[in-house]
Design a protein around this motif. Structure first.
Motif, mmCIF file in Angstrom:
data_model
loop_
_atom_site.group_PDB
_atom_site.id
_atom_site.type_symbol
_atom_site.label_atom_id
_atom_site.label_comp_id
_atom_site.label_asym_id
_atom_site.label_seq_id
_atom_site.Cartn_x
_atom_site.Cartn_y
_atom_site.Cartn_z
ATOM 1 N N MET A 114 -33.443 47.917 -40.516
ATOM 2 C CA MET A 114 -32.185 47.888 -41.261
ATOM 3 C C MET A 114 -31.628 49.296 -41.438
ATOM 4 O O MET A 114 -30.427 49.529 -41.263
ATOM 5 N N ALA A 115 -32.497 50.241 -41.788
ATOM 6 C CA ALA A 115 -32.059 51.614 -41.990
ATOM 7 C C ALA A 115 -31.532 52.225 -40.692
ATOM 8 O O ALA A 115 -30.526 52.949 -40.684
ATOM 9 N N GLU A 116 -32.204 51.927 -39.584
ATOM 10 C CA GLU A 116 -31.743 52.436 -38.293
ATOM 11 C C GLU A 116 -30.391 51.846 -37.922
ATOM 12 O O GLU A 116 -29.534 52.520 -37.348
ATOM 13 N N MET A 117 -30.165 50.588 -38.286
ATOM 14 C CA MET A 117 -28.932 49.910 -37.909
ATOM 15 C C MET A 117 -27.732 50.453 -38.671
ATOM 16 O O MET A 117 -26.707 50.792 -38.078
ATOM 17 N N VAL A 118 -27.829 50.554 -40.003
ATOM 18 C CA VAL A 118 -26.646 50.902 -40.803
ATOM 19 C C VAL A 118 -26.474 52.403 -40.966
ATOM 20 O O VAL A 118 -25.400 52.860 -41.360
ATOM 21 N N GLY A 119 -27.509 53.191 -40.698
ATOM 22 C CA GLY A 119 -27.379 54.631 -40.773
ATOM 23 C C GLY A 119 -27.421 55.167 -42.194
ATOM 24 O O GLY A 119 -27.989 54.530 -43.096
ATOM 25 N N PRO A 120 -26.813 56.319 -42.445
ATOM 26 C CA PRO A 120 -26.938 56.993 -43.746
ATOM 27 C C PRO A 120 -26.445 56.190 -44.940
ATOM 28 O O PRO A 120 -26.839 56.474 -46.065
ATOM 29 N N ILE A 121 -25.576 55.185 -44.734
ATOM 30 C CA ILE A 121 -25.105 54.440 -45.905
ATOM 31 C C ILE A 121 -26.236 53.668 -46.566
ATOM 32 O O ILE A 121 -26.087 53.205 -47.694
ATOM 33 N N VAL A 122 -27.363 53.536 -45.883
ATOM 34 C CA VAL A 122 -28.502 52.869 -46.504
ATOM 35 C C VAL A 122 -28.943 53.631 -47.750
ATOM 36 O O VAL A 122 -29.444 53.054 -48.704
ATOM 37 N N PHE A 123 -28.712 54.952 -47.786
ATOM 38 C CA PHE A 123 -29.076 55.748 -48.953
ATOM 39 C C PHE A 123 -27.939 55.773 -49.983
ATOM 40 O O PHE A 123 -28.152 55.557 -51.172
ATOM 41 N N GLY A 124 -26.718 56.026 -49.545
ATOM 42 C CA GLY A 124 -25.602 56.053 -50.464
ATOM 43 C C GLY A 124 -25.345 54.713 -51.106
ATOM 44 O O GLY A 124 -24.793 54.628 -52.198
ATOM 45 N N GLY A 125 -25.729 53.653 -50.420
ATOM 46 C CA GLY A 125 -25.519 52.312 -50.948
ATOM 47 C C GLY A 125 -26.709 51.762 -51.703
ATOM 48 O O GLY A 125 -26.791 50.554 -51.930
ATOM 49 N N MET A 126 -27.621 52.621 -52.083
ATOM 50 C CA MET A 126 -28.807 52.158 -52.796
ATOM 51 C C MET A 126 -28.420 51.645 -54.176
ATOM 52 O O MET A 126 -27.886 52.379 -55.006
ATOM 53 N N THR A 127 -28.650 50.362 -54.406
ATOM 54 C CA THR A 127 -28.215 49.704 -55.640
ATOM 55 C C THR A 127 -29.270 48.720 -56.111
ATOM 56 O O THR A 127 -30.189 48.366 -55.366
ATOM 57 N N CYS A 128 -29.106 48.253 -57.350
ATOM 58 C CA CYS A 128 -29.989 47.226 -57.891
ATOM 59 C C CYS A 128 -29.156 46.071 -58.434
ATOM 60 O O CYS A 128 -28.251 46.281 -59.257
ATOM 61 N N GLY A 129 -29.454 44.876 -57.969
ATOM 62 C CA GLY A 129 -28.691 43.699 -58.343
ATOM 63 C C GLY A 129 -29.548 42.653 -59.018
ATOM 64 O O GLY A 129 -30.764 42.800 -59.182
ATOM 65 N N CYS A 130 -28.875 41.588 -59.416
ATOM 66 C CA CYS A 130 -29.516 40.421 -60.027
ATOM 67 C C CYS A 130 -28.992 39.193 -59.305
ATOM 68 O O CYS A 130 -27.776 38.970 -59.260
ATOM 69 N N HIS A 131 -29.884 38.404 -58.724
ATOM 70 C CA HIS A 131 -29.505 37.243 -57.930
ATOM 71 C C HIS A 131 -29.982 35.969 -58.634
ATOM 72 O O HIS A 131 -31.139 35.877 -59.042
ATOM 73 N N VAL A 132 -29.084 35.003 -58.753
ATOM 74 C CA VAL A 132 -29.392 33.747 -59.432
ATOM 75 C C VAL A 132 -29.453 32.623 -58.407
ATOM 76 O O VAL A 132 -28.526 32.456 -57.600
ATOM 77 N N HIS A 133 -30.522 31.837 -58.452
ATOM 78 C CA HIS A 133 -30.698 30.668 -57.588
ATOM 79 C C HIS A 133 -30.614 29.402 -58.430
ATOM 80 O O HIS A 133 -31.263 29.303 -59.479
ATOM 81 N N ILE A 134 -29.840 28.428 -57.960
ATOM 82 C CA ILE A 134 -29.750 27.126 -58.622
ATOM 83 C C ILE A 134 -30.085 26.046 -57.601
ATOM 84 O O ILE A 134 -29.527 26.024 -56.492
ATOM 85 N N GLY A 135 -30.978 25.140 -57.977
ATOM 86 C CA GLY A 135 -31.433 24.110 -57.056
ATOM 87 C C GLY A 135 -30.356 23.093 -56.723
ATOM 88 O O GLY A 135 -29.605 22.656 -57.594
ATOM 89 N N VAL A 136 -30.267 22.738 -55.445
ATOM 90 C CA VAL A 136 -29.379 21.677 -54.971
ATOM 91 C C VAL A 136 -30.182 20.771 -54.039
ATOM 92 O O VAL A 136 -31.260 21.154 -53.564
ATOM 93 N N SER A 137 -29.642 19.596 -53.756
ATOM 94 C CA SER A 137 -30.427 18.598 -53.030
ATOM 95 C C SER A 137 -30.507 18.858 -51.530
ATOM 96 O O SER A 137 -31.524 18.579 -50.894
ATOM 97 N N ASP A 138 -29.433 19.373 -50.938
ATOM 98 C CA ASP A 138 -29.452 19.592 -49.486
ATOM 99 C C ASP A 138 -28.445 20.668 -49.092
ATOM 100 O O ASP A 138 -27.659 21.156 -49.907
ATOM 101 N N ARG A 139 -28.469 21.035 -47.814
ATOM 102 C CA ARG A 139 -27.621 22.112 -47.318
ATOM 103 C C ARG A 139 -26.136 21.736 -47.392
ATOM 104 O O ARG A 139 -25.288 22.597 -47.665
ATOM 105 N N ALA A 140 -25.809 20.481 -47.175
ATOM 106 C CA ALA A 140 -24.404 20.071 -47.243
ATOM 107 C C ALA A 140 -23.850 20.295 -48.640
ATOM 108 O O ALA A 140 -22.731 20.810 -48.809
ATOM 109 N N ASP A 141 -24.614 19.917 -49.669
ATOM 110 C CA ASP A 141 -24.165 20.161 -51.046
ATOM 111 C C ASP A 141 -24.075 21.661 -51.324
ATOM 112 O O ASP A 141 -23.143 22.120 -51.997
ATOM 113 N N ALA A 142 -25.034 22.407 -50.808
ATOM 114 C CA ALA A 142 -25.029 23.854 -51.042
ATOM 115 C C ALA A 142 -23.761 24.483 -50.490
ATOM 116 O O ALA A 142 -23.136 25.341 -51.138
#
Length: 375
Positions: free
Chosen positions: A110-138
């Motif tokens: 990944m670092a080789e692909m995107v280059g120096p922005i891998v460092f400038g774009g260093m961030t911390c996020g919060c991801h929320v998952h909610i259960g669904v029955s199937d891919r079509a509903d998702a």
């Protein structure tokens, strides 16, 4: 809308490791060495970052307990290495030198692909998952959640300082992260087949190395039967992360109740503009109302959503009250800085120490000077 239906949820959180001066330290592996094998904590993209993931949760209290336990594990591991666990979308202090990319061939590629922005774009996020029955509903739920992305970003904006300065934005993380080639608003998805066509095209173009690098703000998860909402900065407190999880679950429940009604086809460019507005002003600003398209105060839109929570409302009311009294994460960071014009005070405000008891109750009662502690 029935939000108390046992629909499952889970939350992933990312954190920085810094020394007492606010400088990033590459101690992720050492900080994680003490963790029990059954606890889902792991290194992130950089060696100065760690990540945690809850199990499957069904109640706000269960989510709160798991997040607290995970943060405690990471805090204890960080402390053992002389580091601090920082819950902010970007690290406040100016940094010197590029952090090392984390272990694993995938991160290296990944670092080789995107280059120096891998460092400038260093961030911390919060991801929320909610259960669904199937891919079509998702896929259909993703369409219904697209207009809510600016609201959720504004609520969670928690990164005004970056590289030693105030960026002028409530969520600098959003700006940094948006530079990744497959990040940004989710396109309107016509069907599961259409989703697969888009993913295949991104892989063929080389903009994504694998399916997990399709970093849309809302997406069907590749690993779990869930819808994953990825718009948020990491939250300074557990209570705010729980609030985010409960609100996202309510939105998914609303979408599932209305799957027979097509989601509004809001142009991606319009959603992108709303995301910029949310990143600029945070909770204290205005964003497009997902139901009308008119620009309204974010607080008012959230108040309307809160009234639809049903039994979950009691679980998060104190956090909503706290945010009304003290402001969002970005506002509290700036307030901490404004007292003495010192980034060290900001660092103290976003360092997680596990003290979400007495300090939190005092903060929710509106006492001054508590913004840097856990609500």
């Amino acid at each position: 809308m029935n939000t108390d239906d046992g629909r499952t949820m889970g939350v992933e959180e990312e954190f920085f490791l810094v020394d007492p001066t606010g400088r990033l330290v590459t101690r992720a592996e050492q900080a994680l060495a003490r963790a029990d094998d059954e606890v889902d904590v792991k290194p992130e993209l950089m060696r100065c970052q760690v990540e945690s993931a809850t199990g499957i949760c069904r109640t706000a209290q269960e989510l709160r307990d798991e997040l607290t336990a995970l943060r405690t594990t990471l805090h204890e591991g960080a402390t053992a290495t002389g580091a601090r666990l920082v819950a902010s979308g970007t690290v406040p202090h100016r940094q010197h030198g590029a952090p090392m990319v984390g272990p694993g061939s995938r991160y290296q590629r990944m670092a080789e692909m995107v280059g120096p922005i891998v460092f400038g774009g260093m961030t911390c996020g919060c991801h929320v998952h909610i259960g669904v029955s199937d891919r079509a509903d998702a896929v259909r739920v993703c369409n219904h959640l697209r207009p809510w992305s600016p609201v959720l970003l504004a609520l969670s904006a928690n990164s005004p300082f970056h590289d030693g300065t105030d960026s002028g934005y409530a969520s600098t993380r959003h700006l940094q992260w948006s530079r990744w080639p497959c990040a940004g608003p989710t396109p309107y998805l016509e069907s599961p087949e259409h989703y697969e066509e888009l993913v295949t095209a991104l892989l063929s173009s080389g903009a994504a190395l694998d399916r997990k690098m399709v970093y849309w703000d809302v997406r069907p998860s590749e690993l779990q039967p869930t819808v994953e909402v990825r718009v948020a900065d990491v939250q300074t407190t557990v209570d705010e992360a729980v609030l985010l999880g409960i609100l996202v679950r309510a939105l998914v429940a609303r979408a599932l109740d209305n799957l027979s009604t097509p989601a509004p086809r809001i142009p991606t460019a319009v959603i992108r503009a709303g995301m910029w507005r949310a990143a600029k002003d945070g909770l204290e600003g205005k964003v497009p109302d997902p139901t009308t398209g008119e620009t309204r105060p974010t607080r008012d839109i959230l108040a309307d959503l809160f009234h639809d929570l049903g039994p979950d409302a009691a679980e998060v009311k104190s956090t909503m009250d706290y945010l009304r009294e003290t402001g969002g994460g970005a506002h509290r960071q700036r307030r901490a800085f404004g007292q003495r014009q010192r980034l060290d005070d900001v660092l103290n405000a976003v360092t997680w120490t596990g003290k979400e008891g007495k300090e939190g109750k005092e903060g929710k009662e509106g006492k001054e000077g508590k913004e840097g502690k856990e609500p």
